[in-house]
Design a protein around this motif. Structure first.
Motif, PDB file in Angstrom:
ATOM      1  N   ARG A  14       8.557   7.676   2.745  1.00 17.99           N
ATOM      2  CA  ARG A  14       8.352   6.675   4.078  1.00 17.99           C
ATOM      3  C   ARG A  14       9.639   5.992   4.569  1.00 17.99           C
ATOM      4  NH1 ARG A  14       4.028   7.024   0.968  1.00 17.99           N
ATOM      5  NH2 ARG A  14       2.188   7.321   1.985  1.00 17.99           N
ATOM      6  N   THR A 127       2.619  -9.089   7.872  1.00 18.51           N
ATOM      7  CA  THR A 127       1.421  -9.422   7.044  1.00 18.51           C
ATOM      8  C   THR A 127       1.712  -9.564   5.535  1.00 18.51           C
ATOM      9  OG1 THR A 127       0.007  -7.568   8.210  1.00 18.51           O
ATOM     10  CG2 THR A 127      -0.812  -8.216   6.018  1.00 18.51           C
ATOM     11  N   ARG A 153      -1.454  -2.378  -6.504  1.00 22.76           N
ATOM     12  CA  ARG A 153      -1.663  -2.844  -5.127  1.00 22.76           C
ATOM     13  C   ARG A 153      -0.495  -2.369  -4.385  1.00 22.76           C
ATOM     14  NH1 ARG A 153      -6.828  -3.997  -5.868  1.00 22.76           N
ATOM     15  NH2 ARG A 153      -7.021  -5.400  -7.675  1.00 22.76           N
ATOM     16  N   ASN A 155       0.776   0.508  -4.461  1.00 27.32           N
ATOM     17  CA  ASN A 155       0.460   2.018  -4.027  1.00 27.32           C
ATOM     18  C   ASN A 155      -0.816   2.059  -2.954  1.00 27.32           C
ATOM     19  OD1 ASN A 155       2.342   3.572  -5.472  1.00 27.32           O
ATOM     20  ND2 ASN A 155       1.671   2.953  -7.279  1.00 27.32           N
ATOM     21  N   GLU A 156      -1.646   1.042  -3.094  1.00 26.64           N
ATOM     22  CA  GLU A 156      -2.859   1.030  -2.357  1.00 26.64           C
ATOM     23  C   GLU A 156      -2.387   1.113  -0.987  1.00 26.64           C
ATOM     24  OE1 GLU A 156      -5.665  -1.905  -3.313  1.00 26.64           O
ATOM     25  OE2 GLU A 156      -6.300  -0.739  -5.382  1.00 26.64           O
ATOM     26  N   MET A 157      -1.446  -0.434  -0.873  1.00 26.40           N
ATOM     27  CA  MET A 157      -0.836  -0.374   0.713  1.00 26.40           C
ATOM     28  C   MET A 157      -0.004   0.728   1.149  1.00 26.40           C
ATOM     29  SD  MET A 157       1.928  -3.135   1.597  1.00 26.40           S
ATOM     30  CE  MET A 157       3.280  -1.957   1.422  1.00 26.40           C
ATOM     31  N   ASN A 159      -0.548   4.044   0.370  1.00 22.83           N
ATOM     32  CA  ASN A 159      -1.462   4.956   0.533  1.00 22.83           C
ATOM     33  C   ASN A 159      -2.444   4.730   1.961  1.00 22.83           C
ATOM     34  OD1 ASN A 159      -0.949   6.357  -1.485  1.00 22.83           O
ATOM     35  ND2 ASN A 159      -2.395   5.626  -2.901  1.00 22.83           N
ATOM     36  N   GLU A 160      -2.428   3.423   2.111  1.00 26.35           N
ATOM     37  CA  GLU A 160      -3.503   2.811   3.290  1.00 26.35           C
ATOM     38  C   GLU A 160      -2.414   3.317   4.506  1.00 26.35           C
ATOM     39  OE1 GLU A 160      -4.293  -1.076   2.950  1.00 26.35           O
ATOM     40  OE2 GLU A 160      -6.051  -0.455   1.491  1.00 26.35           O
ATOM     41  N   MET A 161      -1.198   2.944   4.296  1.00 20.48           N
ATOM     42  CA  MET A 161      -0.318   3.266   5.647  1.00 20.48           C
ATOM     43  C   MET A 161      -0.259   4.875   5.894  1.00 20.48           C
ATOM     44  SD  MET A 161       3.109   1.123   4.276  1.00 20.48           S
ATOM     45  CE  MET A 161       4.167   1.890   5.406  1.00 20.48           C
ATOM     46  N   THR A 163      -2.837   7.019   5.385  1.00 17.49           N
ATOM     47  CA  THR A 163      -3.932   7.327   5.941  1.00 17.49           C
ATOM     48  C   THR A 163      -4.563   6.707   7.086  1.00 17.49           C
ATOM     49  OG1 THR A 163      -5.158   5.883   4.611  1.00 17.49           O
ATOM     50  CG2 THR A 163      -4.825   8.027   3.802  1.00 17.49           C
ATOM     51  N   GLY A 164      -3.640   5.648   7.221  1.00 19.17           N
ATOM     52  CA  GLY A 164      -4.166   4.827   8.596  1.00 19.17           C
ATOM     53  C   GLY A 164      -5.493   3.862   8.406  1.00 19.17           C
ATOM     54  N   ALA A 165      -5.845   3.987   6.895  1.00 20.92           N
ATOM     55  CA  ALA A 165      -6.959   3.201   6.676  1.00 20.92           C
ATOM     56  C   ALA A 165      -6.678   1.494   6.966  1.00 20.92           C
ATOM     57  CB  ALA A 165      -7.518   3.377   5.500  1.00 20.92           C
TER      58      ALA A 165
END
Length: 165
Positions: A14, A127, A153, A155-157, A159-161, A163-165
């Protein structure tokens, strides 16, 4: 793939950078990240602000907040994560992501908090969040757990970026 390897791969993919501010983990988190080959493309560096005063003088955490609530507080974690991005700016460009750890590894309580009470801060853009952990075990288990949870945490952030979740 380890949590650190996944984070580095996602950051590089990214084109994002990270800066780390640590207290109770004492450099373990940034060491885990830079142990991954290719980490230099994403990790700007880390600050170990183990002493409470350094959180204010080096990282710019509000001194009144520290005096009033101590270093083990969610707002301290947020400010550490937010401000380390600029503290470790390279060529005037701050890190995209700030990651911080503050808490009590034990064996004794600190500032009214029991061992295992930890806050992880993550800052990205405007954020800035803090997550409370309540870990158990000895000093080493708590510190290792904080590193693992911090990477999870992050990695979660990331991954959310994706997938756009």
């Amino acid at each position: 793939m380890t949590g650190a390897a996944a984070a580095i791969a996602a950051l590089v993919d990214r084109r994002l950078t990270v800066a780390v501010a640590e207290s109770l983990t004492g450099g373990l988190l940034v060491a885990e990240l830079i142990g991954v080959p290719g980490a230099s493309a994403a990790v700007l560096g880390g600050v170990v602000a183990y002493n409470t005063e350094l959180k204010a003088t080096v990282l710019g955490v509000d001194a009144y907040l520290l005096a009033e609530h101590g270093p083990v507080h969610p707002e301290v974690a947020r400010q550490m994560a937010d401000r380390v991005r600029s503290v470790l700016a390279v060529g005037g460009v701050p890190a995209d992501i700030g990651l911080s750890t503050t808490g009590v590894a034990g064996p004794d309580p600190q500032g009214g908090q029991q061992p295992g009470v930890v806050f992880i801060g993550i800052a990205f853009g405007s954020t800035v969040t803090a997550l409370r952990l309540d870990l158990s075990g000895d000093r080493q288990a708590i510190r290792t757990g904080v590193v693992s949870e911090s990477l999870a945490r992050l990695n979660e952030m990331l991954n959310e970026m994706l997938t756009g979740a």
